[in-house]
Motif scaffolding. Structure first.
Motif, PDB file in Angstrom:
ATOM      1  N   TYR A  93      44.898  48.349  30.482  1.00  0.00           N
ATOM      2  CA  TYR A  93      45.219  46.939  30.208  1.00  0.00           C
ATOM      3  C   TYR A  93      43.941  46.105  30.330  1.00  0.00           C
ATOM      4  CZ  TYR A  93      50.333  47.256  30.021  1.00  0.00           C
ATOM      5  OH  TYR A  93      51.628  47.510  29.637  1.00  0.00           O
ATOM      6  N   THR A  94      43.890  44.990  29.583  1.00  0.00           N
ATOM      7  CA  THR A  94      42.699  44.130  29.540  1.00  0.00           C
ATOM      8  C   THR A  94      42.882  42.946  30.482  1.00  0.00           C
ATOM      9  OG1 THR A  94      42.306  44.734  27.227  1.00  0.00           O
ATOM     10  CG2 THR A  94      41.211  42.751  28.069  1.00  0.00           C
ATOM     11  N   LYS A  95      41.866  42.668  31.280  1.00  0.00           N
ATOM     12  CA  LYS A  95      41.944  41.571  32.225  1.00  0.00           C
ATOM     13  C   LYS A  95      41.796  40.241  31.519  1.00  0.00           C
ATOM     14  CE  LYS A  95      40.109  39.898  36.637  1.00  0.00           C
ATOM     15  NZ  LYS A  95      39.114  40.120  37.719  1.00  0.00           N
ATOM     16  N   THR A  96      42.672  39.276  31.877  1.00  0.00           N
ATOM     17  CA  THR A  96      42.607  37.912  31.357  1.00  0.00           C
ATOM     18  C   THR A  96      41.873  37.051  32.354  1.00  0.00           C
ATOM     19  OG1 THR A  96      44.709  38.174  30.174  1.00  0.00           O
ATOM     20  CG2 THR A  96      43.971  35.912  30.636  1.00  0.00           C
ATOM     21  N   GLU A  97      40.839  36.357  31.878  1.00  0.00           N
ATOM     22  CA  GLU A  97      40.037  35.504  32.753  1.00  0.00           C
ATOM     23  C   GLU A  97      40.548  34.076  32.711  1.00  0.00           C
ATOM     24  OE1 GLU A  97      37.917  36.766  34.706  1.00  0.00           O
ATOM     25  OE2 GLU A  97      37.658  38.769  33.830  1.00  0.00           O
ATOM     26  N   ILE A  98      40.176  33.276  33.729  1.00  0.00           N
ATOM     27  CA  ILE A  98      40.517  31.860  33.757  1.00  0.00           C
ATOM     28  C   ILE A  98      39.735  31.135  32.688  1.00  0.00           C
ATOM     29  CG2 ILE A  98      40.475  29.765  35.171  1.00  0.00           C
ATOM     30  CD1 ILE A  98      40.622  31.571  37.617  1.00  0.00           C
TER      31      ILE A  98
END
Length: 266
Positions: free
Chosen positions: A260-265
Motif C-alpha cells: 500500500y502507498t503512504k498518503t502524506e499530509i
C-alpha cells in the motif's frame, strides 16, 4: 473514495459514542439543574464521562466534492486509549482505522493507500490546530472539545439554554503553530452541547459541529443526529445516524497491508 474522505467520515461518525448501556428515548426535557455561578457552569461542561469500552454501529452520509455512497461503520472505543473503526459498503470492508494518543493509522482498499501520522493529519482535515487525542474523543462524544476559560467568554442564559461567545479572539499555539479563532458554543437548559462554531480569523476557514435529537442512555445523554461542516476552499458535510450501541470488549485487529502507498499530509 480516497483516504481523506474515509477519515472525514471516521472523525465525524464517532461522535455518537456513549458510556451507558440502557437506552430510553427522551420524551420530555428534564428540569435544568440550577447553575449557581459561571464557575459551576464551566466545571460541568468540561467534565468528562467515565466509561470503559463501547461498540457502535452507524450509517454515515457525507457530502463532499465527489459522490460518496452511504457507508456502514463499526466503531469501538476504549476510553482515553483507542478508537478503532471499520467501514464497509455492500457488506464488504473497505477501510479501517486505529487512533491512539500517539496518532492515527488507517488504510483504504480501493486505492490501496494508508496513513501513519500524528494528529497533524486530523487537524489538517478539520482546518484547526489544537486537536489531540483527548480533544478528538471529546468532540466525538458530544463533549466540549475546544479550550474554554471563564475569563475569555461572555456568558448568556436564556429560555433556549446557554450561549458562550468569545470575548476576544482565542489564540492557540500548538507545536509552534499559532491560530486565532472566533468561537461560540450553545448548550441546552440541561447543559447538553448543541453547537460549536469556530472561525479562523486569518483565512476564514470554519468548523461547525451540531448535536441534535438527544436520547438518554442509562444516566447519560447522547445526540442521535450529529452534523459536522468544514468550510475552506471547499465545503465538506457529514451526517451520522446511529443504529446500535453495545457496551462490551471486542477484538480490534489492525495491520496495514503490504504494497500500500503512504498518503502524506497536504
Amino acid at each position: 473514495m480516497n483516504m481523506k474522505n474515509y477519515i472525514l467520515i471516521l472523525i465525524s461518525s464517532l461522535a455518537l459514542l456513549s458510556c451507558k448501556a440502557r437506552k430510553t428515548v427522551e420524551q420530555t426535557p428534564a428540569p435544568a439543574e440550577k447553575v449557581i455561578s459561571n464557575k459551576a457552569f464551566f466545571e460541568k461542561i468540561t467534565k468528562k464521562d467515565a466509561f470503559e469500552s463501547l461498540k457502535i454501529t452507524s450509517k454515515v452520509n457525507a457530502e463532499t466534492d465527489r459522490f460518496i455512497p452511504t457507508i456502514d461503520g463499526t466503531f469501538y472505543i476504549e476510553n482515553d486509549q483507542k478508537i478503532w473503526a471499520n467501514f464497509s459498503f455492500l457488506f464488504m470492508s473497505q477501510a479501517r482505522a486505529n487512533i491512539t494518543p500517539a496518532g492515527i493509522k488507517a488504510y483504504e482498499k480501493i486505492n490501496k493507500t494508508y496513513i501513519d501520522s500524528n494528529f497533524d493529519y486530523i487537524n489538517n482535515l478539520l482546518k484547526v490546530n489544537f486537536i489531540d487525542y483527548s480533544a478528538l474523543q471529546n468532540l466525538l462524544l458530544g463533549k466540549t472539545f475546544i479550550p474554554v476559560n471563564e475569563k475569555d467568554y461572555t456568558f448568556l442564559q436564556n429560555e433556549n439554554g446557554y450561549v458562550l461567545n468569545s470575548a476576544k479572539n482565542q489564540i492557540i499555539t500548538v507545536n509552534g503553530k499559532t491560530s486565532e479563532y472566533k468561537t461560540s458554543l450553545e448548550y441546552s437548559p440541561e447543559l447538553t452541547l448543541k453547537k460549536v462554531f469556530l472561525q479562523d480569523i486569518k483565512n476564514n476557514n470554519s468548523l461547525e459541529v451540531s448535536y441534535n435529537d438527544y436520547e438518554i442512555f442509562g444516566s447519560q445523554k447522547l445526540p442521535k443526529s450529529v452534523k459536522i461542516i468544514i468550510k475552506a476552499q471547499k465545503t465538506n458535510q457529514i451526517l451520522i445516524e446511529n443504529t446500535k450501541f453495545e457496551f462490551l470488549k471486542m477484538e480490534t485487529p489492525f495491520s496495514i497491508p503490504t504494497n500500500y502507498t503512504k498518503t502524506e499530509i497536504k
